[in-house]
Design a protein around this motif. Structure first.
Motif, PDB file in Angstrom:
ATOM      1  N   TYR A  15       0.817  -1.206   0.000  1.00 41.85           N
ATOM      2  CA  TYR A  15       0.000   0.000   0.000  1.00 41.85           C
ATOM      3  C   TYR A  15       0.860   1.269   0.000  1.00 41.85           C
ATOM      4  CZ  TYR A  15      -4.427  -2.480   0.517  1.00 41.85           C
ATOM      5  OH  TYR A  15      -5.530  -3.267   0.284  1.00 41.85           O
ATOM      6  N   GLU A  16       1.989   1.204   0.684  1.00 43.57           N
ATOM      7  CA  GLU A  16       2.901   2.355   0.680  1.00 43.57           C
ATOM      8  C   GLU A  16       3.461   2.580  -0.722  1.00 43.57           C
ATOM      9  OE1 GLU A  16       5.741   1.437   3.710  1.00 43.57           O
ATOM     10  OE2 GLU A  16       4.518   2.292   5.318  1.00 43.57           O
ATOM     11  N   ASN A  17       3.776   1.487  -1.428  1.00 41.65           N
ATOM     12  CA  ASN A  17       4.265   1.606  -2.805  1.00 41.65           C
ATOM     13  C   ASN A  17       3.176   2.129  -3.733  1.00 41.65           C
ATOM     14  OD1 ASN A  17       6.904   0.764  -2.368  1.00 41.65           O
ATOM     15  ND2 ASN A  17       6.395  -1.397  -2.605  1.00 41.65           N
ATOM     16  N   PHE A  18       1.921   1.689  -3.496  1.00 45.24           N
ATOM     17  CA  PHE A  18       0.798   2.218  -4.272  1.00 45.24           C
ATOM     18  C   PHE A  18       0.694   3.728  -4.090  1.00 45.24           C
ATOM     19  CE2 PHE A  18      -2.161  -1.772  -4.632  1.00 45.24           C
ATOM     20  CZ  PHE A  18      -1.189  -2.365  -5.424  1.00 45.24           C
ATOM     21  N   ALA A  19       0.813   4.163  -2.835  1.00 39.12           N
ATOM     22  CA  ALA A  19       0.709   5.596  -2.519  1.00 39.12           C
ATOM     23  C   ALA A  19       1.833   6.377  -3.192  1.00 39.12           C
ATOM     24  CB  ALA A  19       0.754   5.801  -1.002  1.00 39.12           C
ATOM     25  N   THR A  58      11.876   2.695 -11.461  1.00 35.83           N
ATOM     26  CA  THR A  58      12.284   1.807 -10.374  1.00 35.83           C
ATOM     27  C   THR A  58      11.070   1.209  -9.677  1.00 35.83           C
ATOM     28  OG1 THR A  58      14.279   3.135  -9.986  1.00 35.83           O
ATOM     29  CG2 THR A  58      13.606   1.652  -8.227  1.00 35.83           C
ATOM     30  N   LEU A  59      10.104   2.060  -9.364  1.00 42.16           N
ATOM     31  CA  LEU A  59       8.926   1.609  -8.618  1.00 42.16           C
ATOM     32  C   LEU A  59       8.044   0.691  -9.457  1.00 42.16           C
ATOM     33  CD1 LEU A  59       7.604   1.854  -5.855  1.00 42.16           C
ATOM     34  CD2 LEU A  59       6.327   3.826  -6.693  1.00 42.16           C
ATOM     35  N   SER A  60       7.826   1.054 -10.715  1.00 41.75           N
ATOM     36  CA  SER A  60       6.970   0.223 -11.568  1.00 41.75           C
ATOM     37  C   SER A  60       7.605  -1.145 -11.814  1.00 41.75           C
ATOM     38  CB  SER A  60       6.684   0.923 -12.910  1.00 41.75           C
ATOM     39  OG  SER A  60       7.890   1.220 -13.587  1.00 41.75           O
ATOM     40  N   SER A  61       8.943  -1.189 -11.841  1.00 41.24           N
ATOM     41  CA  SER A  61       9.639  -2.467 -11.986  1.00 41.24           C
ATOM     42  C   SER A  61       9.450  -3.321 -10.734  1.00 41.24           C
ATOM     43  CB  SER A  61      11.127  -2.217 -12.233  1.00 41.24           C
ATOM     44  OG  SER A  61      11.837  -3.436 -12.277  1.00 41.24           O
ATOM     45  N   THR A  62       9.504  -2.664  -9.570  1.00 43.19           N
ATOM     46  CA  THR A  62       9.310  -3.367  -8.298  1.00 43.19           C
ATOM     47  C   THR A  62       7.893  -3.921  -8.194  1.00 43.19           C
ATOM     48  OG1 THR A  62      10.899  -1.868  -7.235  1.00 43.19           O
ATOM     49  CG2 THR A  62       9.459  -3.135  -5.784  1.00 43.19           C
ATOM     50  N   LEU A  63       6.929  -3.183  -8.733  1.00 47.55           N
ATOM     51  CA  LEU A  63       5.514  -3.548  -8.598  1.00 47.55           C
ATOM     52  C   LEU A  63       4.956  -4.314  -9.808  1.00 47.55           C
ATOM     53  CD1 LEU A  63       4.116  -0.189  -7.151  1.00 47.55           C
ATOM     54  CD2 LEU A  63       4.402  -2.328  -5.906  1.00 47.55           C
ATOM     55  N   LYS A  64       5.839  -4.725 -10.730  1.00 47.11           N
ATOM     56  CA  LYS A  64       5.348  -5.286 -11.996  1.00 47.11           C
ATOM     57  C   LYS A  64       4.450  -6.511 -11.818  1.00 47.11           C
ATOM     58  CE  LYS A  64       9.613  -7.926 -12.770  1.00 47.11           C
ATOM     59  NZ  LYS A  64      10.787  -8.089 -13.658  1.00 47.11           N
ATOM     60  N   ASP A  65       4.686  -7.300 -10.754  1.00 46.43           N
ATOM     61  CA  ASP A  65       3.850  -8.483 -10.532  1.00 46.43           C
ATOM     62  C   ASP A  65       2.487  -8.117  -9.944  1.00 46.43           C
ATOM     63  OD1 ASP A  65       5.819 -10.171 -11.477  1.00 46.43           O
ATOM     64  OD2 ASP A  65       6.739 -10.421  -9.501  1.00 46.43           O
ATOM     65  N   ILE A  66       2.445  -7.017  -9.166  1.00 43.34           N
ATOM     66  CA  ILE A  66       1.194  -6.588  -8.529  1.00 43.34           C
ATOM     67  C   ILE A  66       0.441  -5.612  -9.423  1.00 43.34           C
ATOM     68  CG2 ILE A  66       0.196  -5.574  -6.427  1.00 43.34           C
ATOM     69  CD1 ILE A  66       2.883  -6.186  -5.057  1.00 43.34           C
ATOM     70  N   VAL A  67       1.206  -4.757 -10.130  1.00 40.81           N
ATOM     71  CA  VAL A  67       0.601  -3.760 -11.028  1.00 40.81           C
ATOM     72  C   VAL A  67       1.147  -3.985 -12.439  1.00 40.81           C
ATOM     73  CG1 VAL A  67       0.161  -1.300 -11.417  1.00 40.81           C
ATOM     74  CG2 VAL A  67       0.570  -2.126  -9.094  1.00 40.81           C
ATOM     75  N   GLU A  71      -1.561   1.741 -16.832  1.00 39.19           N
ATOM     76  CA  GLU A  71      -2.783   2.368 -17.361  1.00 39.19           C
ATOM     77  C   GLU A  71      -4.005   1.950 -16.537  1.00 39.19           C
ATOM     78  OE1 GLU A  71      -0.550   0.788 -19.137  1.00 39.19           O
ATOM     79  OE2 GLU A  71       0.050   1.996 -20.877  1.00 39.19           O
ATOM     80  N   ARG A  72      -4.048   0.653 -16.188  1.00 37.89           N
ATOM     81  CA  ARG A  72      -5.179   0.157 -15.399  1.00 37.89           C
ATOM     82  C   ARG A  72      -5.162   0.761 -13.992  1.00 37.89           C
ATOM     83  NH1 ARG A  72      -5.616  -6.137 -15.443  1.00 37.89           N
ATOM     84  NH2 ARG A  72      -5.634  -5.651 -17.672  1.00 37.89           N
ATOM     85  N   PHE A  73      -3.958   0.898 -13.422  1.00 36.17           N
ATOM     86  CA  PHE A  73      -3.809   1.530 -12.104  1.00 36.17           C
ATOM     87  C   PHE A  73      -4.337   2.971 -12.167  1.00 36.17           C
ATOM     88  CE2 PHE A  73      -1.433   4.183  -9.114  1.00 36.17           C
ATOM     89  CZ  PHE A  73      -1.463   3.439  -7.930  1.00 36.17           C
ATOM     90  N   HIS A  74      -3.950   3.685 -13.235  1.00 32.29           N
ATOM     91  CA  HIS A  74      -4.375   5.064 -13.446  1.00 32.29           C
ATOM     92  C   HIS A  74      -5.895   5.161 -13.554  1.00 32.29           C
ATOM     93  CE1 HIS A  74      -5.485   8.332 -16.297  1.00 32.29           C
ATOM     94  NE2 HIS A  74      -4.589   9.047 -15.622  1.00 32.29           N
ATOM     95  N   ASP A  75      -6.500   4.238 -14.308  1.00 25.66           N
ATOM     96  CA  ASP A  75      -7.951   4.264 -14.499  1.00 25.66           C
ATOM     97  C   ASP A  75      -8.705   3.819 -13.244  1.00 25.66           C
ATOM     98  OD1 ASP A  75      -7.441   5.092 -17.050  1.00 25.66           O
ATOM     99  OD2 ASP A  75      -7.723   3.120 -17.968  1.00 25.66           O
ATOM    100  N   THR A  76      -8.165   2.814 -12.552  1.00 30.69           N
ATOM    101  CA  THR A  76      -8.814   2.291 -11.342  1.00 30.69           C
ATOM    102  C   THR A  76      -8.984   3.392 -10.289  1.00 30.69           C
ATOM    103  OG1 THR A  76      -7.924   0.075 -11.701  1.00 30.69           O
ATOM    104  CG2 THR A  76      -8.640   0.613  -9.455  1.00 30.69           C
TER     105      THR A  76
END
Length: 209
Positions: A15-19, A58-67, A71-76
């Protein structure tokens, strides 16, 4: 009554990474609008934009399995940040670099390499902060950084960043892929990266003059 979004440390980090991802996208949108409205100088814009792009990668690479889809994250989360999505996902370089590309190919090549160096510096430093300290995680990042620094002709052969990265790469090459840096080694590497990054940024105006 306090409501917790997470049940354990792993969920909390997620959740912290999402934020943080949300904040990077919003900050980039504001930066793009400020640049279009001439509220910020091109030099200031480019520096800040390079940092945001590097943090995002860096962050999107870390979260690639979860996010898997930004684009979907942006729309959600109904973010409404089209300029940020274009800059972070589609383009990957500051608008100033794109503009120079249209003006002069040779100048753009140099500007693109500078942007690449900045992104590689920040990616390497961010990775250490995320505790990515295994040799097979650190070695490719330092190799990419070293390669990008060597492509920039304005830097002398004995430039601090070049020599320090060579030393670290040689040291890591003697270790096993699964070996990890100690806390002391990771701290020293982060210090060397930060020092080299500051020297790199200081060298640019002189080189451009």
């Amino acid at each position: 009554m306090e409501v917790k979004l997470w049940n354990d440390k792993r969920e909390r980090e997620m959740y912290e990474n999402f934020a943080e991802l949300f904040a990077i996208i919003k900050a980039t949108e504001k930066l793009e609008k400020a640049y279009v409205r001439d509220v910020i100088s091109p030099a200031e814009y480019e520096l800040e934009c390079q940092k945001l792009i590097a943090h995002f990668k860096t962050l999107s690479s870390t979260l690639k399995d979860i996010v898997p889809s930004i684009e979907r994250f942006h729309d959600t989360y109904k973010m409404d940040c089209p300029a940020a999505m274009n800059r972070l996902v589609t383009s990957g370089v500051p608008a100033t670099v794109e503009h120079r590309a249209a003006a002069a190919m040779t100048n753009t090549t140099s500007a693109a390499i500078v942007a690449e160096c900045v992104q590689n510096f920040i990616t390497a430093m961010d990775s250490l902060k995320l505790n990515m300290v295994a040799v097979d995680q650190v070695h490719p990042l330092l190799s990419d950084l070293s390669a990008s620094l060597n492509k920039l002709s304005i830097l002398p052969p004995d430039f601090e960043g070049k020599t320090k990265m060579r030393d670290w790469i040689a040291r890591l090459s003697k270790m096993g892929a699964a070996d990890e840096l100690t806390d002391q080694q990771a701290r020293q590497l982060h210090f060397d990266l930060e020092s080299s990054y500051n020297s790199f940024m200081a060298a640019l105006p002189t080189a451009g003059a």
